[in-house]
Enzyme design. Structure first.
Site, PDB file in Angstrom:
ATOM      1  N   VAL A 220       5.126  -4.248  14.999  1.00 25.21           N
ATOM      2  CA  VAL A 220       5.512  -3.607  13.740  1.00 25.21           C
ATOM      3  C   VAL A 220       6.674  -2.635  13.916  1.00 25.21           C
ATOM      4  CG1 VAL A 220       3.184  -3.865  12.823  1.00 25.21           C
ATOM      5  CG2 VAL A 220       3.798  -1.759  14.024  1.00 25.21           C
ATOM      6  N   GLU A 221       7.293  -2.262  12.794  1.00 24.33           N
ATOM      7  CA  GLU A 221       8.419  -1.330  12.735  1.00 24.33           C
ATOM      8  C   GLU A 221       9.558  -1.746  13.666  1.00 24.33           C
ATOM      9  OE1 GLU A 221       7.612   2.820  12.800  1.00 24.33           O
ATOM     10  OE2 GLU A 221       5.952   2.682  11.389  1.00 24.33           O
ATOM     11  N   GLY A 222       9.849  -3.037  13.704  1.00 26.11           N
ATOM     12  CA  GLY A 222      10.900  -3.579  14.562  1.00 26.11           C
ATOM     13  C   GLY A 222      10.285  -4.192  15.792  1.00 26.11           C
TER      14      GLY A 222
END
Length: 754
Positions: free
Chosen positions: A440-442
């Site tokens: 997640v988040e990149g």
């Protein structure tokens, strides 16, 4: 005369190179530019320059919580942790209702919301500290708390919301009356979120019987945390205005809206089950859902600005949530694994005395020390107003990767104790969840290979951005003037960097810049030396590969690794300074810095081995490694010293794991291990008495008068405590998969010979 020289220089040198620049460094798209320009350049710019400004870094005040923030950690956060049982939460598929109510009532959802809007108004450090402590007890609760305080409706409203939107939503979010989620990712737009296919069309519709200007939006999103229980949803989509009802362009760009989830046509509520984790996460869809234009975050004037808004807010959230959760998980693993390695014996020795186990313990201790250092320094930079986009990518990537490495080592040390699931297992839940944080988040592969160096090179380089802008300036005369100025500044910079790199590598960094910092002074000098080598290598890669460097992802990733190791090493040095240079922590500082310098050497060597121009690689190697690659990994003796810190109660162990929830209750899943360590250490003098007499049976020693009845009781308490701490759960055959929580049992303690 000088004007004539400049004119000739521009005609003979700058003009031809300007044309070359246009070819090798194509103009950036609007989304690329917005991503690169997001946030601020802080100390990462110094690392790119090859000449770190130590005073600038050391002016950063020691990160500290306010009295109110510390009271919240010691009060409501501790109380919440005592309410949490991750095994039961997982078995039941959700947190108990009273936990949800407690989180809402105590303001956990409003940590980043200012007090004037009813929130707690906490600093970034406090936000990070709360998430870290909760994550050491329950990942489900940590995710539930961190998402509303990360990239989402509250953060976006604070920066971009209209006065009416702030007044309506922020108090409700702070009180927990609204549960927010943010819908960005979809089946066809994951890491490449800017390509999202979700569409909205400006049109008229009816709201409460009135003709209203708005949008019809269709979307298909997934992986939306808190989505199944959200009452208000932030939604990203691409908006068009084919009839030009807003009077401008037809393609308006990515737009963000706040959508009540009870709006007709919103489909939400189903759940994903990510890696056996039960935090609320699921998909959402909508087909032609009408929304008034004033649902756009920031109102009509913010239409089409969604990508810039997201990028500007991403740095803060990515700098806090996952690094904090990862640090909490690493601290928990460090404390439990160190205790287990001390109380668990094989061949009549604590397993932590074996060198193979010490190697794993040293990595656990070193990575944990480093993660907390990076967490604190990065949060402190946010609290002084920075939005370090590149550094946020570094800490997100390395926090989650080093948590993965730490948990792998912890599981190896625990062996069967770690792999048998059940209410007594305090490692498996975090171990299962690691791939979620990696993704997640990149996604980490993308973050490492494309973002850390790729965006950092353009954002932080002292001249590259100016050169690119000048090369693509539609005003050719102005562009040539600006390009000439930037180009010759760049060339002078390169000459200075080459000289610094050669000097420092020939002299071993003896003349490198460094503050007076005791044992850390040497490492400051070596970091200054590494920065010069990195800057020279990066300059060569950019000059020879140009825009094609971003397609050479392995080279870009390795350059990003060097940049990351330098920042993380600087954080370690700053933490050591902020803590007052405690002698007990010196082994951890040595291990972290030596590991970082060795990793930098490895990555630079790999870059040169794989450099596409062999003559350039040959020349670079003479500057970077004039005497060869001579650094060594931390020695075994140093690893043993780091391992010992985890196995012995003391200031270093407490400082290393400070800030997580620590139970002293012998009936608690983690408290049992703490209790066992205390009992084992109390029994050591009696055990030594038996070893000196070569007696294995405590009963015989008691009968012979060698030990007293009180000493025999100490031995029994230790044996009972160890048995409870190392026991694993077992289940009735029919209970597996059918609510095993009611069917667990543990065998009674047996006193074993010492």
């Amino acid at each position: 005369m000088s004007g004539l020289v400049v004119g000739l220089r521009r005609r003979l040198v700058s003009a031809p190179l300007l044309g070359w620049y246009r070819k090798v460094l194509p103009a950036m798209s609007s989304t690329e530019r917005e991503a690169i320009e997001a946030g601020t350049v802080w100390w990462d710019g110094d690392l790119f320059s090859g000449r770190p400004d130590w005073e600038k870094l050391r002016r950063l005040a020691r990160p500290a919580l306010s009295a109110a923030e510390q009271a919240f950690l010691d009060g409501p956060v501790d109380e919440l942790c005592r309410m949490l049982d991750e095994w039961k939460i997982t078995e039941n598929g959700d947190m108990p209702r009273e936990v949800w109510r407690f989180i809402k009532d105590k303001g956990f959802f409003g940590m980043i919301i200012p007090k004037e809007h009813g929130g707690l108004g906490f600093s970034a450090l406090a936000h990070s500290s709360v998430v870290m402590k909760i994550s050491s007890r329950s990942l489900t609760a940590a995710v539930t708390v961190m998402v509303p305080n990360s990239l989402g409706p509250a953060e976006l409203l604070l920066h971009y919301g209209t006065a009416e939107q702030k007044a309506h939503y922020l108090p409700r979010l702070a009180r927990g009356e609204e549960i927010p989620c943010f819908a960005l990712t979809g089946p066809y737009a994951g890491s490449d979120a800017a390509s999202l296919p979700d569409r909205g069309v400006v049109c008229y519709g009816e709201v409460d019987g009135k003709r209203t200007l708005g949008m019809k939006v269709s979307w298909n999103k997934r992986y939306i945390t808190l989505g199944p229980v959200a009452t208000i949803m932030g939604l990203a989509f691409r908006l068009t205005d084919p009839d030009r009802l807003l009077g401008g362009e037809q393609d308006l760009g990515i737009t963000l809206a706040l959508v009540p989830t009870k709006t007709p046509g919103v489909e939400i509520g189903r759940r994903h089950f990510p890696a056996n984790q039960v935090f609320m996460n699921g998909p959402t869809q909508g087909d032609g859902v009408f929304m008034p234009l004033d649902w756009v975050i920031g109102g009509r004037e913010r239409v089409g600005q969604g990508w810039r808004m997201l990028m500007n807010c991403l740095a803060a959230g990515r700098s806090i949530s996952l690094p904090a959760a990862s640090t909490g998980g690493a601290m928990h693993a460090a404390r439990m694994t160190g205790a287990y390695a001390r109380v668990r014996k094989q061949f009549r020795l604590p397993v932590g005395k074996f060198e193979g186990v010490q190697e794993a313990l040293a990595r656990i201790a070193g990575n944990t020390y480093l993660l907390d250092a990076a967490r604190k320094i990065t949060a402190a930079s946010l609290d002084i107003g920075e939005k370090p986009a590149v550094l946020s990518a570094i800490v997100k990537y390395h926090a989650t990767e080093r948590l993965r490495a730490t948990l792998n080592d912890a599981m190896d040390v625990h062996g069967g104790r770690g792999i048998c699931n059940g209410p007594s297992n305090y490692l498996a839940g975090a171990y299962y969840a690691v791939p979620v944080s990696i993704t997640v988040e990149g996604a980490n592969i993308l973050t490492r290979s494309m973002i850390i160096f790729g965006q950092g090179a353009i954002r932080c380089h002292p001249f590259l951005m100016a050169e690119m802008e000048a090369a693509h300036d539609p005003d050719r005369k102005r562009g040539l003037e600006n390009f000439d100025r930037a180009l010759f500044g760049h060339l002078g910079h390169d000459v200075r960097i080459a000289g610094r790199a050669l000097l420092h590598n020939l002299t071993g960094g003896e003349w490198a810049s460094a503050p007076d910092a005791g044992i850390a002074t040497y490492y400051y000098k070596q970091l200054d030396r590494a920065s010069a080598s990195f800057a020279l290598t990066a300059e060569a890669a950019l000059a020879l590969l140009g825009g094609s460097l971003k397609r050479r992802e392995s080279l870009s990733a390795r350059l990003g690794d060097v940049l990351s190791e330098m920042y993380l090493m600087a954080c370690v040095l700053m933490r050591f300074e902020h803590d007052g240079r405690p002698a007990a922590d010196e082994p951890l500082v040595h291990w972290c810095c030596q590991s970082a310098l060795f990793a930098i050497q490895q990555r630079l060597d790999e870059i040169l081995v794989n450099f596409p121009s062999r003559p350039a690689a040959w020349v670079l190697r003479r500057f970077v490694f004039p005497f060869g690659a001579r650094r060594k990994a931390p020695a075994d003796k140093l690893a043993a010293r780091c391992a010992a810190l985890l196995m012995e109660p003391g200031e270093a162990r407490d400082r290393l794991t400070g800030g997580i929830f620590i139970s002293r209750d012998p009936h608690d899943v983690t408290g049992r291990m703490e209790h066992a360590l205390e009992r084992v250490l109390a029994a050591e003098p009696v055990e030594k008495k038996l070893r000196d007499r070569k007696i294995d049976d405590p009963d015989k020693a008691l009968a012979a008068g060698i030990i007293s009845s009180a000493e025999a009781a100490v031995l029994k308490e230790a044996a009972d405590a160890v048995h409870a701490a190392i026991s694993v759960d077992d289940f009735a055959p029919e209970a597996i998969g059918k609510g095993v929580e009611q069917s667990t049992r543990q065998k009674p303690a047996v006193v074993l010979s010492m």
